[in-house]
Write a protein that holds these residues in place. Structure first.
Motif, PDB file in Angstrom:
ATOM      1  N   LEU A   1      25.482  49.010  61.406  1.00 38.59           N
ATOM      2  CA  LEU A   1      25.703  50.440  61.221  1.00 38.59           C
ATOM      3  C   LEU A   1      24.395  51.174  60.955  1.00 38.59           C
ATOM      4  N   THR A   2      24.371  52.428  61.363  1.00 36.86           N
ATOM      5  CA  THR A   2      23.205  53.267  61.084  1.00 36.86           C
ATOM      6  C   THR A   2      23.382  53.882  59.689  1.00 36.86           C
ATOM      7  N   PRO A   3      22.270  54.302  59.059  1.00 36.42           N
ATOM      8  CA  PRO A   3      22.403  54.894  57.713  1.00 36.42           C
ATOM      9  C   PRO A   3      23.238  56.172  57.720  1.00 36.42           C
ATOM     10  N   GLN A   4      23.404  56.794  58.886  1.00 34.14           N
ATOM     11  CA  GLN A   4      24.231  58.002  58.981  1.00 34.14           C
ATOM     12  C   GLN A   4      25.675  57.732  58.516  1.00 34.14           C
ATOM     13  N   ILE A   5      26.114  56.486  58.669  1.00 32.21           N
ATOM     14  CA  ILE A   5      27.471  56.115  58.233  1.00 32.21           C
ATOM     15  C   ILE A   5      27.662  56.422  56.741  1.00 32.21           C
ATOM     16  N   MET A   6      26.611  56.186  55.949  1.00 30.10           N
ATOM     17  CA  MET A   6      26.704  56.467  54.506  1.00 30.10           C
ATOM     18  C   MET A   6      26.909  57.961  54.276  1.00 30.10           C
ATOM     19  N   ARG A   7      26.231  58.758  55.097  1.00 28.24           N
ATOM     20  CA  ARG A   7      26.391  60.216  54.942  1.00 28.24           C
ATOM     21  C   ARG A   7      27.808  60.622  55.357  1.00 28.24           C
ATOM     22  N   ASN A   8      28.342  59.985  56.398  1.00 26.53           N
ATOM     23  CA  ASN A   8      29.723  60.291  56.804  1.00 26.53           C
ATOM     24  C   ASN A   8      30.691  59.910  55.686  1.00 26.53           C
ATOM     25  N   LEU A   9      30.398  58.795  55.009  1.00 26.90           N
ATOM     26  CA  LEU A   9      31.295  58.339  53.932  1.00 26.90           C
ATOM     27  C   LEU A   9      31.221  59.255  52.711  1.00 26.90           C
ATOM     28  N   ASN A  10      30.108  59.992  52.579  1.00 29.04           N
ATOM     29  CA  ASN A  10      29.980  60.935  51.455  1.00 29.04           C
ATOM     30  C   ASN A  10      31.153  61.904  51.384  1.00 29.04           C
ATOM     31  N   ARG A  11      31.788  62.138  52.538  1.00 27.66           N
ATOM     32  CA  ARG A  11      32.901  63.110  52.557  1.00 27.66           C
ATOM     33  C   ARG A  11      34.123  62.594  51.805  1.00 27.66           C
TER      34      ARG A  11
ATOM     35  N   ARG B   1      36.773  61.053  52.614  1.00 34.45           N
ATOM     36  CA  ARG B   1      38.057  61.385  53.218  1.00 34.45           C
ATOM     37  C   ARG B   1      38.971  60.174  53.138  1.00 34.45           C
ATOM     38  N   SER B   2      40.200  60.337  52.618  1.00 33.35           N
ATOM     39  CA  SER B   2      41.074  59.160  52.643  1.00 33.35           C
ATOM     40  C   SER B   2      41.886  59.164  53.933  1.00 33.35           C
ATOM     41  N   GLY B   3      42.056  57.982  54.481  1.00 37.50           N
ATOM     42  CA  GLY B   3      42.720  57.838  55.778  1.00 37.50           C
ATOM     43  C   GLY B   3      43.965  56.984  55.665  1.00 37.50           C
ATOM     44  N   THR B   4      44.173  56.110  56.662  1.00 39.34           N
ATOM     45  CA  THR B   4      45.356  55.248  56.711  1.00 39.34           C
ATOM     46  C   THR B   4      45.542  54.500  55.392  1.00 39.34           C
ATOM     47  N   GLY B   5      46.777  54.510  54.885  1.00 36.35           N
ATOM     48  CA  GLY B   5      47.103  53.785  53.657  1.00 36.35           C
ATOM     49  C   GLY B   5      46.503  54.438  52.421  1.00 36.35           C
ATOM     50  N   GLY B   6      46.003  55.683  52.547  1.00 35.67           N
ATOM     51  CA  GLY B   6      45.412  56.379  51.401  1.00 35.67           C
ATOM     52  C   GLY B   6      44.041  55.831  51.031  1.00 35.67           C
ATOM     53  N   GLU B   7      43.476  54.938  51.883  1.00 31.92           N
ATOM     54  CA  GLU B   7      42.184  54.323  51.563  1.00 31.92           C
ATOM     55  C   GLU B   7      41.048  55.040  52.300  1.00 31.92           C
ATOM     56  N   ILE B   8      39.855  54.928  51.751  1.00 32.17           N
ATOM     57  CA  ILE B   8      38.681  55.462  52.452  1.00 32.17           C
ATOM     58  C   ILE B   8      38.266  54.401  53.469  1.00 32.17           C
ATOM     59  N   GLN B   9      38.438  54.754  54.738  1.00 35.45           N
ATOM     60  CA  GLN B   9      38.318  53.763  55.814  1.00 35.45           C
ATOM     61  C   GLN B   9      36.932  53.790  56.442  1.00 35.45           C
ATOM     62  N   LEU B  10      36.377  52.619  56.653  1.00 32.92           N
ATOM     63  CA  LEU B  10      35.091  52.518  57.349  1.00 32.92           C
ATOM     64  C   LEU B  10      35.244  52.981  58.802  1.00 32.92           C
ATOM     65  N   THR B  11      36.388  52.647  59.380  1.00 33.22           N
ATOM     66  CA  THR B  11      36.637  53.037  60.789  1.00 33.22           C
ATOM     67  C   THR B  11      36.507  54.547  60.971  1.00 33.22           C
ATOM     68  N   ASP B  12      36.987  55.334  59.999  1.00 29.46           N
ATOM     69  CA  ASP B  12      36.902  56.795  60.135  1.00 29.46           C
ATOM     70  C   ASP B  12      35.446  57.257  60.159  1.00 29.46           C
ATOM     71  N   ALA B  13      34.616  56.635  59.314  1.00 22.79           N
ATOM     72  CA  ALA B  13      33.197  57.019  59.264  1.00 22.79           C
ATOM     73  C   ALA B  13      32.498  56.651  60.580  1.00 22.79           C
ATOM     74  N   ILE B  14      32.936  55.574  61.213  1.00 25.48           N
ATOM     75  CA  ILE B  14      32.341  55.188  62.504  1.00 25.48           C
ATOM     76  C   ILE B  14      32.851  56.137  63.600  1.00 25.48           C
ATOM     77  N   ALA B  15      34.142  56.483  63.514  1.00 25.84           N
ATOM     78  CA  ALA B  15      34.711  57.432  64.494  1.00 25.84           C
ATOM     79  C   ALA B  15      33.990  58.780  64.410  1.00 25.84           C
ATOM     80  N   ASP B  16      33.528  59.165  63.212  1.00 27.80           N
ATOM     81  CA  ASP B  16      32.768  60.419  63.060  1.00 27.80           C
ATOM     82  C   ASP B  16      31.494  60.397  63.902  1.00 27.80           C
ATOM     83  N   GLU B  17      30.906  59.226  64.045  1.00 30.65           N
ATOM     84  CA  GLU B  17      29.697  59.096  64.857  1.00 30.65           C
ATOM     85  C   GLU B  17      29.995  59.427  66.323  1.00 30.65           C
TER      86      GLU B  17
END
Ligand code: UTP
Length: 297
Positions: free
Chosen positions: A211-221, A223-239
């Motif tokens: 992953l690029t460090p930008q993923i950490m910035r995306n995770l800063n948001r 956002r909770s996703g599927t199952g109410g969890e903060i998903q790594l997949t969502d941060a990658i989809a943001d890219e």
């Protein structure tokens, strides 16, 4: 030329509920395939891929994991006294250079994305790998090494991908493929645990990422996703949404889902049969067992 990937995050802060009651006091990552804990397989794979800095995201009750990578002076002295050089050699695999390993606490199990985000200050502005130790991958060349070699050509973010039957897609993050280049696919979307019948492909994301460090910035948001969890997949989809490259990598090797009981048992059998010192006795036993079961039916 991409920046070298020398840091890896190992998120091990999950509750491991599928292995209760064992995981009440034993971290899932310390459970053993034959005689090595899951975490040892993950570390070996990371070392083979050139990783130099190992960042564990842990939680309460995981001290066995920290002890595992520590020196064991009494044990070592006793083995030395008895001349057990072979066992001393085995113990060496668990030693880490001082300063090469760091532990960060995830105070609440808010999801894989959150666990990775907890390592943001140690990652700073560098690309990094993520390894989920409960996905054990057997093969000639380590999965992460294969991915690092591919990433050196492509850059961007890369996830390990594996074909799964359509009726199993709901258990995974699934890739929406823009372009299939064989070993690699360019990804135009990702869906975490799709509703049956809505999966965009049969390519599932497995627990290895670059992953690029930008993923950490995306995770800063946060956002909770599927199952109410903060998903790594969502941060990658943001890219992908931001127009940056994301690739799926079809690795060579066999993956075992050691986070599930059935997968763990399958891995135990496969790794037992792969061992020179156990193969004959173990395969004789398995053959007898199967013959007995067939006779009883
Ligand atoms: P799993 O989905 O397997 O969850 O997490 P789990 O808690 O480990 O196990 P079950 O489902 O309750 O049996 C996948 C990986 O993400 C880590 C886990 O430790 C595992 O390596 N994880 C998950 C975290 O570190 N923090 C979280 O909040 C969630």
């Amino acid at each position: 030329m991409q920046r070298k990937v020398i840091k890896a995050v190992f998120p091990v802060a999950g509750l491991g509920t599928r292995f209760l009651p064992a995981t009440k006091s034993v971290p899932k990552e310390i459970m053993t395939l034959v005689d090595r804990p899951l975490i040892q397989y993950a570390i070996d794979e990371a070392r083979a891929a050139g990783i130099k800095e190992f960042i564990f995201v842990t939680s309460r009750g995981k001290s066995a994991l920290e002890d595992y990578f520590d020196t064991a002076p009494e044990l070592e002295a006793s083995l030395r006294k008895k001349g057990k050089e072979d066992l001393l050699e085995v113990l060496k695999q668990t030693n880490m250079e001082s300063g090469a390993i760091a532990y960060i606490r995830q105070h609440r199990a808010l999801g894989l994305g959150h666990a990775v985000w907890c390592a943001r200050r140690l990652i700073a502005n560098e690309p990094f790998a993520v390894i989920l130790p409960d996905d054990v991958i057997a093969g000639e060349k380590g999965c992460l090494q294969q991915m690092v070699e591919a990433y050196e050509e492509t850059g961007g973010c890369m996830v390990a991908a594996m074909e799964v039957p359509h009726d199993k897609a709901k258990a995974y993050g699934i890739l929406d493929v823009e372009k299939d280049m064989g070993q690699q696919v360019k990804v135009k979307g990702m869906v975490e645990k799709p509703e049956p019948g809505t999966e965009p492909s049969n390519l599932a994301v497995i627990g290895r990422y670059i992953l690029t460090p930008q993923i950490m910035r995306n995770l800063n948001r946060m956002r909770s996703g599927t199952g109410g969890e903060i998903q790594l997949t969502d941060a990658i989809a943001d890219e992908i949404a931001a127009g940056r490259d994301v690739y799926g990598y079809r690795f060579r090797g066999q993956r075992f889902d050691c986070g599930s009981k059935a997968g763990f048992l399958q891995a135990t059998v496969a790794f037992g049969l792969a061992r020179d010192d156990l193969r004959d006795e173990f395969s004789d036993y398995l053959s007898e067992l199967v013959a007995m079961r067939n006779a009883a039916q």
